[in-house]
Design an enzyme around this catalytic site. Structure first.
Site, PDB file in Angstrom:
ATOM      1  CD  GLU A 208      -3.040  -1.216   2.123  1.00  0.00           C
ATOM      2  OE1 GLU A 208      -2.940  -0.456   3.108  1.00  0.00           O
ATOM      3  OE2 GLU A 208      -3.999  -1.991   1.950  1.00  0.00           O
ATOM      4  CD  GLU A 306      -3.833  -6.361   3.138  1.00  0.00           C
ATOM      5  OE1 GLU A 306      -2.608  -6.244   2.965  1.00  0.00           O
ATOM      6  OE2 GLU A 306      -4.497  -5.569   3.828  1.00  0.00           O
TER       7      GLU A 306
END
Length: 453
Positions: A208, A306
């Site tokens: 991220e 994820e």
């Protein structure tokens, strides 16, 4: 028509249905019948001669939180959990899993493998923390699954001394003068795990990279990520003889996956080191974005790495499973090469976690009572992971209604697996049609079924 085609083909039926006892339950097989009348209504067509992407696998994440929770369970329950995920017959048969480089939010605190400020030679590099709990979990899974289990690793943050903000949390960036040593750090990690008997199949550059989090995080612009791969990570992996390790960029949400991917993949010198683009689900479906990336860069892979729901999920608990399958189907139908869940196991509080962002997992272990709870997401994942194997190819289909969510794959052994989900409140009858004929089914409300022939 050949004699083989004239033989009546039987379809294995496996289903999971809300408000029943069906959980990955094998039902009576159904036979294809000749499509003599040319049925036109309620058809799901399967065209297994039209092939798309190849599957790498399905799985979840080995995190410190998961391993610590596992350590608190009795030997019998520990074995049950390992088999529930990795046994190909009685469990989900996981084949592709993620883990973290240094700490992540689902660790019990910040840690790095080299915390000596200015140690550019990484003389103090040490994975002892992982050896306490995380690595034993991975080794047990490997023992259960064998060589079929592939593992990739993602960093949430470099060590604090390598970052502009001097801490692992709260974002910050990799210092320019630390780019070379950070690339070397990846190689040290891969080799240290190899010494433990764990082959790292792939890595993502940064978990991220757009999110400044109160936990372990590090920010890269698209250009910074491109240049790190181009000038540092790619060449260092090559120099260290680790060319076979798959490198994935982005590892964040789908809403801007194309914008990020095109910066690195349009640069030939960066692109040559990049196997594919990783992504998460937290900003919504954006399934079309995956096809946009594939169409622009068809030689690169796409991989979901994820997704999870919060521990205090407000909706009907059954919707956890439906949420999972909706995303899996949408991603697979738009060129994803696999799907990897977040924490495989968490405790009765949705942790442990060093920043309090507790989450759900497909298996929740109550460490107080030594009991195991299987969430609906566990069963929904199984409708894919148990029946769509590494090397399978997605095949074409058409459906008469979008009230049924569908995907289909041809496995290396020639079997076709069709997944059909009904998230609605009404049963829906349908006719499965393929080269072998036609077969009648009813999709129950809030159900998922896998049909294998």
């Amino acid at each position: 028509m050949s004699e083989a085609v004239r033989e009546k083909k039987h379809i294995k039926v496996v289903q999971t249905v809300r408000d029943t006892k069906d959980r990955l339950s094998v039902k009576q097989p159904v036979s294809f019948e000749p499509d003599l009348l040319g049925e036109e209504n309620r058809i799901i067509n399967i065209y297994d001669d039209v092939l798309y992407q190849e599957i790498e696998g399905f799985g979840g994440a080995f995190t410190e939180a998961a391993s610590i929770t596992l350590d608190k369970m009795s030997p019998e329950k520990r074995k049950e959990i390992i088999k529930a995920y990795f046994d190909p017959e009685s469990g989900l048969g996981y084949t592709l899993c993620r883990t973290h480089i240094n700490s992540c939010d689902f660790s019990t605190g910040n840690y790095a493998y080299c915390e000596v400020d200015g140690d550019y030679e990484l003389a103090a590099f040490d994975i002892s923390r992982d050896k306490q709990s995380l690595i034993p979990f991975i080794k047990e899974a490997l023992a259960e699954r064998g060589q079929e289990l592939k593992i990739f690793a993602s960093p949430w943050s470099p060590p604090a001394w390598m970052k502009t903000n001097g801490m692992m949390n709260q974002g910050g960036k990799l210092k320019e003068e630390c780019r070379a040593v950070w690339a070397k750090y990846f190689c040290k990690y891969i080799k240290a795990y190899a010494d433990e008997g764990i082959k790292i199949w792939g890595i993502t550059v940064q978990n991220e990279p757009k999110a400044v989090q109160r936990w372990d995080s590090c920010i890269y612009t698209a250009e910074e990520e491109r240049d790190f791969v181009k000038y540092y990570l790619g060449p260092t992996l090559e120099k260290e003889g680790l060319n076979d390790v798959k490198v994935m960029i982005w590892d964040h949400n789908k809403e801007r996956i194309y914008d990020r991917a095109k910066v690195a993949l349009s640069d030939p010198e960066a692109s040559k080191y990049i196997w594919g683009v990783a992504f998460h689900w937290y900003s919504g479906d954006h399934f079309e974005a995956l096809s946009i990336v594939h169409d622009a860069f068809p030689d690169k892979k796409l991989l979901f790495t994820e997704g999870c729901v919060g521990f205090h999920f407000k909706a009907d608990p059954w919707q956890k499973g439906e949420r999972y399958a909706h995303d899996i189907i949408g991603d697979l139908n738009n060129w994803s090469s696999g799907w990897v869940d977040w924490n495989m196991l968490l405790d009765e509080n949705g942790g442990p976690n060093h920043v309090g962002n507790f989450c759900n997992a497909p298996i929740i272990a109550d460490t107080r009572t030594d009991t195991v709870k299987y969430e609906s997401s566990y069963y929904y994942i199984g409708h894919f992971s148990k029946f769509i194997h590494p090397g399978a190819r997605r095949v074409a289909f058409s459906r008469f209604t979008d009230r049924l969510e569908v995907t289909a794959f041809k496995n290396p052994n020639g079997d076709v697996a069709v997944v059909v989900m009904n998230r609605g409140d009404e049963e829906i009858a349908f006719n499965l049609r393929c080269q072998f004929g036609i077969a009648k089914f009813i999709s129950q409300p809030h159900s998922i079924m896998t049909l294998v022939y």
